[in-house]
Design a protein around this motif. Structure first.
Motif, mmCIF file in Angstrom:
data_model
loop_
_atom_site.group_PDB
_atom_site.id
_atom_site.type_symbol
_atom_site.label_atom_id
_atom_site.label_comp_id
_atom_site.label_asym_id
_atom_site.label_seq_id
_atom_site.Cartn_x
_atom_site.Cartn_y
_atom_site.Cartn_z
ATOM 1 N N GLY A 1 -49.110 68.832 -3.104
ATOM 2 C CA GLY A 1 -47.693 69.029 -2.796
ATOM 3 C C GLY A 1 -47.378 70.512 -2.713
ATOM 4 N N SER A 2 -46.122 70.824 -2.395
ATOM 5 C CA SER A 2 -45.738 72.230 -2.222
ATOM 6 C C SER A 2 -45.753 72.994 -3.553
ATOM 7 C CB SER A 2 -44.353 72.315 -1.579
ATOM 8 O OG SER A 2 -43.412 71.603 -2.360
ATOM 9 N N GLN A 3 -45.592 72.274 -4.667
ATOM 10 C CA GLN A 3 -45.548 72.941 -5.972
ATOM 11 C C GLN A 3 -46.801 72.709 -6.824
ATOM 12 O OE1 GLN A 3 -42.767 74.761 -6.934
ATOM 13 N NE2 GLN A 3 -41.903 74.347 -4.909
ATOM 14 N N ALA B 1 -43.388 64.603 -9.933
ATOM 15 C CA ALA B 1 -42.995 65.428 -8.790
ATOM 16 C C ALA B 1 -44.031 66.507 -8.540
ATOM 17 C CB ALA B 1 -41.634 66.055 -9.051
ATOM 18 N N GLY C 1 -43.388 68.758 -5.941
ATOM 19 C CA GLY C 1 -42.658 69.577 -4.964
ATOM 20 C C GLY C 1 -42.150 68.680 -3.848
ATOM 21 N N ASP C 2 -42.766 68.813 -2.671
ATOM 22 C CA ASP C 2 -42.302 67.987 -1.547
ATOM 23 C C ASP C 2 -42.855 66.564 -1.565
ATOM 24 O OD1 ASP C 2 -44.902 68.693 -1.048
ATOM 25 O OD2 ASP C 2 -44.575 69.393 0.997
ATOM 26 N N MET C 3 -43.598 66.223 -2.602
ATOM 27 C CA MET C 3 -44.089 64.840 -2.718
ATOM 28 C C MET C 3 -43.782 64.297 -4.112
ATOM 29 S SD MET C 3 -47.738 64.526 -0.839
ATOM 30 C CE MET C 3 -48.452 66.032 -0.205
ATOM 31 N N THR C 4 -43.369 63.046 -4.149
ATOM 32 C CA THR C 4 -43.111 62.372 -5.423
ATOM 33 C C THR C 4 -44.077 61.207 -5.562
ATOM 34 O OG1 THR C 4 -40.783 62.822 -5.001
ATOM 35 C CG2 THR C 4 -41.297 61.334 -6.847
ATOM 36 N N GLU D 1 -42.383 59.872 -0.197
ATOM 37 C CA GLU D 1 -42.008 60.551 1.057
ATOM 38 C C GLU D 1 -42.909 60.167 2.220
ATOM 39 O OE1 GLU D 1 -42.441 61.891 -1.851
ATOM 40 O OE2 GLU D 1 -40.611 62.971 -2.401
ATOM 41 N N LYS D 2 -44.111 59.721 1.919
ATOM 42 C CA LYS D 2 -45.080 59.413 2.983
ATOM 43 C C LYS D 2 -45.368 57.925 3.108
ATOM 44 C CE LYS D 2 -47.553 63.816 2.662
ATOM 45 N NZ LYS D 2 -47.327 64.238 4.059
#
Ligand SMILES: [Zn+2]
Length: 274
Positions: free
Chosen positions: A30-32, A119, A121-124, A144-145
Motif C-alpha cells: 500500500g501507499s503507507q 490499513a 494507506g490506499d489499501m484496506t 478497494e480492489k
C-alpha cells in the motif's frame, strides 16, 4: 513479480507433481505500509527469495505477516521474515496453536477477528474467518480492489483438499458462500494461477463437493461400502500420493454425512446409509 498494481507474488521452484503448484506468497504494498500473505516453506532458498524480494522493493514497512493456515508450505518462512522485517505474525485465533506448532518456537503476535481491518494507506485489508480447508483458515480481502486471498480454500487449478480432522466440508461450503457475498473480482489463491472469474470458480467448488457427496450416497444406496471400495469406484487410476489425498476427501465427506445422521460406520472401515 508485480501481478496487479500493489500486489506482488513470490513463488519459488516449479510445480512438484502434476496439478500441484508451489505455494504462492504475496506482498501487498500500500501507499503507507505493506503486508505479507503466507510465507512459503522453511527452506533456505525459499526464505532467501522472499527476503531478497523485500529488499528489491526497498524494504517497505511490513505491518503484518499474515498466515492463512497451519500447513508448513505456508508457515515456514514466517519466523525469518519476522526477524528480518520486524513485522508481526498475524493469524486467526482458531489456527494460532497449530501454526505455532509449525514454527519452531516462534510465536503468533496477533490474532484477528472476523471483519477486523488493517490499513496500508490506499489499501484496506479485511480479515475473513474462513474455516474449511482447515478449521482456522483466514481469508484476506482488499476492499478497494475487491481482491480476495483465499489460502488453500481455493487453489488456482483443481479442488482444495480437506483432510478429516483438520478441515470440515460443511464449514467449507459455508465459507464458499461467504466468499461469494464479498463479490470478489479477483482471487489470489494459495497455489496456482490467479482466478479472474471468482464467481464461477467458487460455484464450481461448491458444485464439485455436492456432486461428490451425491456420488457417495448413490454408491451406499447399493449397500455398505468400505472406504477403499468407494475410492476405487469414484476415482480411476491414481498415483499413490494422490490416492492418499483422495482417500482423505472421501473420509471428510463421510464425516460430514455421519454428523448429519445420514450414514453410519459399521466397523471395518465400512459405512452404510442410515
Ligand atoms: Zn494447505
Amino acid at each position: 513479480m508485480e501481478i496487479a498494481p500493489g500486489i506482488h507474488r513470490v513463488t519459488v521452484g516449479q510445480r512438484a507433481t502434476p496439478g500441484m503448484y508451489v505455494t504462492n506468497t504475496y506482498l501487498v504494498m500500500g501507499s503507507q505500509a505493506s503486508a505479507f500473505v503466507d510465507t512459503g516453506w522453511n527452506r533456505e532458498e525459499d526464505i532467501k527469495a522472499r527476503l531478497d524480494y523485500i529488499q528489491e522493493m526497498g524494504n517497505p514497512p511490513i505491518k503484518a505477516i499474515i498466515i492463512t493456515h497451519r500447513h508448513p508450505d505456508h508457515t515456514g518462512g514466517a519466523p525469518a521474515i519476522r526477524q528480518a522485517t520486524g513485522g508481526p505474525i498475524v493469524t486467526a485465533p482458531a489456527e494460532k496453536e497449530a501454526i505455532e506448532a509449525n514454527m519452531e518456537g516462534a510465536r503468533v503476535d496477533r490474532v484477528v477477528q472476523d471483519g477486523e481491518t488493517l490499513a496500508l494507506g490506499d489499501m484496506t485489508l479485511e480479515f475473513i474467518h474462513a474455516p474449511g480447508h482447515t478449521l482456522g483458515s483466514l481469508g484476506v480481502f482488499i476492499r478497494e480492489k475487491k481482491a480476495l486471498f483465499t489460502g488453500d480454500n481455493v487453489i488456482g487449478v483443481g479442488t482444495s483438499v480437506i483432510f478429516p480432522g483438520e478441515g470440515d466440508i460443511s464449514l467449507y461450503l459455508e465459507t464458499m458462500e461467504k466468499f461469494l457475498r464479498y463479490a470478489p473480482e479477483t482471487i489470489y489463491p494459495g497455489h496456482g494461477p490467479v482466478v479472474n472469474d471468482p464467481r464461477a470458480k467458487l460455484r464450481e467448488l461448491i458444485n464439485h463437493r455436492k456432486e461428490r457427496e451425491q456420488q457417495i450416497l448413490a454408491l451406499l444406496q447399493e449397500g455398505p461400502r468400505m472406504v477403499e471400495q468407494l475410492l476405487r469406484a469414484i476415482y480411476d487410476e491414481l498415483d499413490e500420493r494422490i490416492q492418499n489425498l483422495a482417500r482423505g476427501q472421501i473420509r471428510s465427506h463421510l464425516d460430514k454425512l455421519e454428523k448429519e445422521g445420514r450414514v453410519t460406520a459399521t466397523g471395518g472401515d465400512s459405512y452404510q446409509l442410515r
